[in-house]
Design an enzyme around this catalytic site. Structure first.
Site, PDB file in Angstrom:
ATOM      1  N   HIS A  45      30.924  10.292  50.362  1.00 61.47           N
ATOM      2  CA  HIS A  45      31.386   9.793  49.074  1.00 61.47           C
ATOM      3  C   HIS A  45      30.572  10.474  47.972  1.00 61.47           C
ATOM      4  O   HIS A  45      29.505  10.997  48.227  1.00 61.47           O
ATOM      5  CB  HIS A  45      31.222   8.266  49.011  1.00 61.47           C
ATOM      6  CG  HIS A  45      31.947   7.615  47.867  1.00 61.47           C
ATOM      7  ND1 HIS A  45      33.267   7.842  47.608  1.00 61.47           N
ATOM      8  CD2 HIS A  45      31.534   6.732  46.927  1.00 61.47           C
ATOM      9  CE1 HIS A  45      33.627   7.142  46.546  1.00 61.47           C
ATOM     10  NE2 HIS A  45      32.595   6.462  46.106  1.00 61.47           N
ATOM     11  N   ASP A  53      32.771  -0.431  40.175  1.00 62.86           N
ATOM     12  CA  ASP A  53      33.726  -1.382  40.761  1.00 62.86           C
ATOM     13  C   ASP A  53      33.184  -2.054  42.024  1.00 62.86           C
ATOM     14  O   ASP A  53      33.838  -2.930  42.594  1.00 62.86           O
ATOM     15  CB  ASP A  53      35.082  -0.714  41.034  1.00 62.86           C
ATOM     16  CG  ASP A  53      34.998   0.489  41.959  1.00 62.86           C
ATOM     17  OD1 ASP A  53      34.106   1.332  41.764  1.00 62.86           O
ATOM     18  OD2 ASP A  53      35.824   0.584  42.882  1.00 62.86           O
ATOM     19  N   HIS A  54      31.995  -1.668  42.435  1.00 62.10           N
ATOM     20  CA  HIS A  54      31.374  -2.294  43.615  1.00 62.10           C
ATOM     21  C   HIS A  54      30.139  -3.126  43.280  1.00 62.10           C
ATOM     22  O   HIS A  54      29.629  -3.836  44.144  1.00 62.10           O
ATOM     23  CB  HIS A  54      31.028  -1.228  44.655  1.00 62.10           C
ATOM     24  CG  HIS A  54      32.250  -0.596  45.238  1.00 62.10           C
ATOM     25  ND1 HIS A  54      32.790  -0.955  46.450  1.00 62.10           N
ATOM     26  CD2 HIS A  54      33.090   0.345  44.715  1.00 62.10           C
ATOM     27  CE1 HIS A  54      33.891  -0.263  46.672  1.00 62.10           C
ATOM     28  NE2 HIS A  54      34.098   0.539  45.632  1.00 62.10           N
ATOM     29  N   HIS A  95      28.704   2.584  42.426  1.00 63.42           N
ATOM     30  CA  HIS A  95      29.846   2.686  41.512  1.00 63.42           C
ATOM     31  C   HIS A  95      30.168   1.309  40.931  1.00 63.42           C
ATOM     32  O   HIS A  95      30.060   0.282  41.605  1.00 63.42           O
ATOM     33  CB  HIS A  95      31.067   3.267  42.227  1.00 63.42           C
ATOM     34  CG  HIS A  95      31.048   4.777  42.255  1.00 63.42           C
ATOM     35  ND1 HIS A  95      31.711   5.514  43.205  1.00 63.42           N
ATOM     36  CD2 HIS A  95      30.443   5.677  41.427  1.00 63.42           C
ATOM     37  CE1 HIS A  95      31.525   6.821  42.971  1.00 63.42           C
ATOM     38  NE2 HIS A  95      30.754   6.933  41.899  1.00 63.42           N
ATOM     39  N   HIS A 138      27.372   0.669  47.355  1.00 61.65           N
ATOM     40  CA  HIS A 138      26.971   1.819  46.538  1.00 61.65           C
ATOM     41  C   HIS A 138      27.058   1.471  45.062  1.00 61.65           C
ATOM     42  O   HIS A 138      27.561   0.418  44.676  1.00 61.65           O
ATOM     43  CB  HIS A 138      27.795   3.059  46.878  1.00 61.65           C
ATOM     44  CG  HIS A 138      29.253   2.990  46.514  1.00 61.65           C
ATOM     45  ND1 HIS A 138      30.123   2.066  47.073  1.00 61.65           N
ATOM     46  CD2 HIS A 138      30.008   3.737  45.652  1.00 61.65           C
ATOM     47  CE1 HIS A 138      31.347   2.270  46.589  1.00 61.65           C
ATOM     48  NE2 HIS A 138      31.304   3.269  45.715  1.00 61.65           N
TER      49      HIS A 138
END
Ligand SMILES: [Zn+2]
Length: 250
Positions: free
Chosen positions: A144, A66-67, A64, A62
């Site tokens: 999420h 941090d990913h 975000h 996804h």
């Protein structure tokens, strides 16, 4: 010959624990697949494997930061290290456009075909599977804040699942069914959250999806002890909290 999948937990931390490393998994079996690439991952990956040709694919769960915000850096470094082979960037519905925009935002023009190894964007639809490199890739959406696509990788014998962020849904419980290993978001020991799982939320993985083993990642740093104790009480050795750099043969 089938090569038993080996999982390396490059990082296991949540979004904002800056002393940790972003949650990311390296799958090495019939093919080598990186799952998620936060800002701290390019360096960790280089420390694990310095061959620029090693990766076959990257799955982004996804959007975000941090990913996925390490992706432009990783791909540019692979290009500058001389990579020639095509690389597949994989994700769920809508991922192609987002990933193309992310790369262009990071380093405008640097990934054009005349400059860079081929980057092939592959979207997997939730109700179907895609065969690549002798592996089967399937996906389902978690609960999420933004759309997050869990991944299941099957070879002829073993199945490994990575949740990305979020809570289990009827769709992910079906996706994870009878998996040998599920790597799942478990941010909290018991706290109720719309966005992330607690230990209690994950009981259906054993009761309904009948999985074999569960690795808990994306844990809130201050709750690691409480998460570990609760998980051990419920599931014994079937579940554990890997540390960054840990390797697990499936
Ligand atoms: Zn997230």
């Amino acid at each position: 010959m089938t090569r038993t999948p080996r999982i390396t937990f490059l990082g296991v931390s949540d979004a904002t624990y800056l002393a940790g490393i972003n949650t990311s998994v390296l799958y090495a079996g019939q093919a080598t697949v990186l799952i998620d690439c936060g800002p701290s991952i390019p360096r960790r990956l280089l420390e694990t494997c310095d061959n620029p040709e090693a990766l076959d694919a990257i799955w982004i769960t996804h959007q975000h930061a941090d990913h996925c915000f390490g992706l432009p850096t990783l791909l540019l470094s692979l290009r500058l290290a001389g990579r020639q082979r095509p690389l597949e960037l994989m994700g769920g519905p809508g991922s192609s456009r987002f990933l193309r925009e992310l790369l262009e935002l990071g380093y405008p023009g640097s990934f054009r075909p005349e400059k860079c190894f081929a980057i092939e964007l592959v979207e997997v639809e939730p109700a179907s599977s895609v065969e690549r490199f002798g592996l089967k890739f399937s996906t389902a959406r978690t609960q999420h804040r933004v759309a997050c696509q869990s991944l299941r990788i099957d070879d002829n014998e073993r199945s490994v699942c990575i949740s990305g962020d979020g809570k289990v849904t009827p769709e992910t419980l079906r996706l994870f069914r009878r998996a040998d290993l599920v790597v799942h978001d478990c941010q909290w020991a018991a706290r109720a959250s719309e966005d992330h799982s607690s230990v209690t939320d994950l009981q259906p993985l054993f009761d309904e999806a009948s999985i074999s083993r569960l690795a808990l990642v994306h844990c809130n740093h201050d709750e690691r002890q409480a998460i570990a104790e609760r998980a051990e009480n419920l599931w014994g050795k079937r579940a554990w909290l890997p540390i960054a750099g840990e390797v697990c043969d499936v």
